[in-house]
Design a protein around this motif. Structure first.
Motif, PDB file in Angstrom:
ATOM      1  N   UNK A 169      -2.080  25.264   9.285  1.00 16.58           N
ATOM      2  CA  UNK A 169      -2.183  26.753   8.361  1.00 16.58           C
ATOM      3  C   UNK A 169      -3.229  27.436   8.685  1.00 16.58           C
ATOM      4  N   UNK A 170      -4.633  27.687   8.052  1.00 16.04           N
ATOM      5  CA  UNK A 170      -5.633  28.209   8.453  1.00 16.04           C
ATOM      6  C   UNK A 170      -6.311  27.608   9.357  1.00 16.04           C
ATOM      7  N   UNK A 171      -6.347  26.610   9.057  1.00 16.22           N
ATOM      8  CA  UNK A 171      -7.714  25.486   9.140  1.00 16.22           C
ATOM      9  C   UNK A 171      -7.184  25.255  10.905  1.00 16.22           C
ATOM     10  N   UNK A 172      -8.726  25.801  11.329  1.00 19.71           N
ATOM     11  CA  UNK A 172      -8.320  25.166  12.946  1.00 19.71           C
ATOM     12  C   UNK A 172      -9.917  24.840  13.195  1.00 19.71           C
ATOM     13  N   UNK A 173     -10.673  23.556  13.577  1.00 24.52           N
ATOM     14  CA  UNK A 173     -12.100  23.523  14.420  1.00 24.52           C
ATOM     15  C   UNK A 173     -12.374  21.776  14.853  1.00 24.52           C
ATOM     16  N   UNK A 181      -7.922  29.542  21.116  1.00 22.56           N
ATOM     17  CA  UNK A 181      -7.950  28.657  22.246  1.00 22.56           C
ATOM     18  C   UNK A 181      -8.156  27.023  21.645  1.00 22.56           C
ATOM     19  N   UNK A 182      -8.543  26.791  20.876  1.00 22.94           N
ATOM     20  CA  UNK A 182      -9.016  25.561  20.061  1.00 22.94           C
ATOM     21  C   UNK A 182      -6.978  25.267  19.518  1.00 22.94           C
ATOM     22  N   UNK A 183      -6.602  26.198  18.905  1.00 19.75           N
ATOM     23  CA  UNK A 183      -5.074  25.479  18.994  1.00 19.75           C
ATOM     24  C   UNK A 183      -4.339  26.135  19.874  1.00 19.75           C
ATOM     25  N   UNK A 184      -4.956  26.414  20.783  1.00 21.08           N
ATOM     26  CA  UNK A 184      -3.557  26.121  21.835  1.00 21.08           C
ATOM     27  C   UNK A 184      -3.867  24.665  22.381  1.00 21.08           C
ATOM     28  N   UNK A 185      -5.446  24.193  22.411  1.00 17.72           N
ATOM     29  CA  UNK A 185      -5.743  23.378  23.631  1.00 17.72           C
ATOM     30  C   UNK A 185      -4.877  21.822  22.542  1.00 17.72           C
ATOM     31  N   UNK A 186      -5.081  22.171  20.874  1.00 19.60           N
ATOM     32  CA  UNK A 186      -4.489  20.911  20.745  1.00 19.60           C
ATOM     33  C   UNK A 186      -3.072  21.209  20.434  1.00 19.60           C
ATOM     34  N   UNK A 187      -2.785  22.214  20.652  1.00 20.87           N
ATOM     35  CA  UNK A 187      -1.359  21.947  20.125  1.00 20.87           C
ATOM     36  C   UNK A 187      -0.694  21.185  21.794  1.00 20.87           C
ATOM     37  N   UNK A 188      -1.582  21.967  22.868  1.00 26.10           N
ATOM     38  CA  UNK A 188      -1.121  21.176  24.337  1.00 26.10           C
ATOM     39  C   UNK A 188      -0.980  19.810  24.314  1.00 26.10           C
ATOM     40  N   UNK A 189      -2.422  19.620  23.831  1.00 28.94           N
ATOM     41  CA  UNK A 189      -2.416  17.675  23.566  1.00 28.94           C
ATOM     42  C   UNK A 189      -1.939  17.102  23.246  1.00 28.94           C
ATOM     43  N   UNK A 190      -1.325  17.712  21.815  1.00 32.61           N
ATOM     44  CA  UNK A 190      -0.322  17.338  21.049  1.00 32.61           C
ATOM     45  C   UNK A 190       0.709  16.914  21.670  1.00 32.61           C
ATOM     46  N   UNK A 191       1.477  18.040  21.168  1.00 33.25           N
ATOM     47  CA  UNK A 191       3.312  18.210  22.512  1.00 33.25           C
ATOM     48  C   UNK A 191       3.015  16.744  23.570  1.00 33.25           C
TER      49      UNK A 191
END
Length: 224
Positions: free
Chosen positions: A73-77, A100-110
């Motif tokens: 959603x719109x939450x990232x932190x 940057x944080x959104x990409x980091x979380x997405x990349x690590x999770x994937x």
């Protein structure tokens, strides 16, 4: 659905406490697709924010710091929890920090989910392979000893894969990665064995030529 990345100070006692709590939470349906990685990291998915869940984990660990990042959603932190107290830093949605944080979380999770999926597939292949061995006769086991040994070796080595992203992406596309890697290994060993065999035979021939030449010289000396 939120993608979550959790990190904690990886002392043995706290790691096991957190791991047990996360497994129970997954069993109860509070989180989904739990995946543990080396170094005190874990990723999972949740339907919403996990603030209370994190606070409880922190209390269970005796106030050890837990870092949590989420994306949905719109939450990232990121949140830090120590002694049950919250310290939150949520960057603006439009900011470079958020991207940057959104990409980091997405990349690590994937990446971690791909790794978890691979190990599930690998274990499934191994569990399918083992019953077939039990059906073999002693003669068949002897005839297939090379294949069996190669399969065991490949399973042990593939079980250690964690950071090899390119390898894991490729292996995940295979229906039976264990069999494919084993067959490739056997083919390579067969070719290598042929090279070694040829080299050994040429070595024997050279030795035989030298010995034959030496025998002729001795014979000639005796006749003189």
């Amino acid at each position: 659905m939120f993608m979550n990345v959790l990190n904690w100070e990886s002392e043995w006692e706290h790691s096991h406490t957190l791991a047990d709590s996360l497994k129970k939470s997954e069993k109860n349906g509070n989180i989904q697709r739990l995946c543990f990685m080396p170094g005190g990291w874990a990723c999972f998915r949740s339907e919403g924010a996990v603030d209370n869940f994190l606070r409880n984990l922190s209390i269970q660990c005796g106030g050890k710091v837990i870092t949590h990042m989420w994306w949905g959603g719109d939450d990232c932190g990121s949140s830090l929890w120590q002694d049950g107290r919250e310290s939150r830093n949520v960057p603006s949605v439009e900011s470079p920090e958020w991207d940057s944080l959104a990409k980091e979380v997405a990349d690590k999770t994937a990446g971690w989910e791909a790794c978890a999926a691979f190990h599930e597939k690998l274990d499934s292949c191994w569990e399918t392979y083992i019953p077939k061995l039990r059906e073999l006769t002693l003669k068949q086991i002897q005839e297939q000893s090379s294949e069996i040994a190669a399969t065991m070796l490949c399973y042990g080595q593939l079980s250690k894969l964690s950071w090899q992203k390119t390898w894991i992406e490729y292996l995940n596309r295979l229906d039976d990665p264990l069999a494919v890697v084993r067959d490739a290994l056997l083919a390579m060993l067969s070719a290598l064995a042929q090279e070694k065999f040829d080299a050994a035979m040429w070595g024997l021939m050279d030795k035989a030529d030298i010995e034959q030449g030496h025998s002729k010289e001795v014979g000639q000396e005796q006749t003189m």
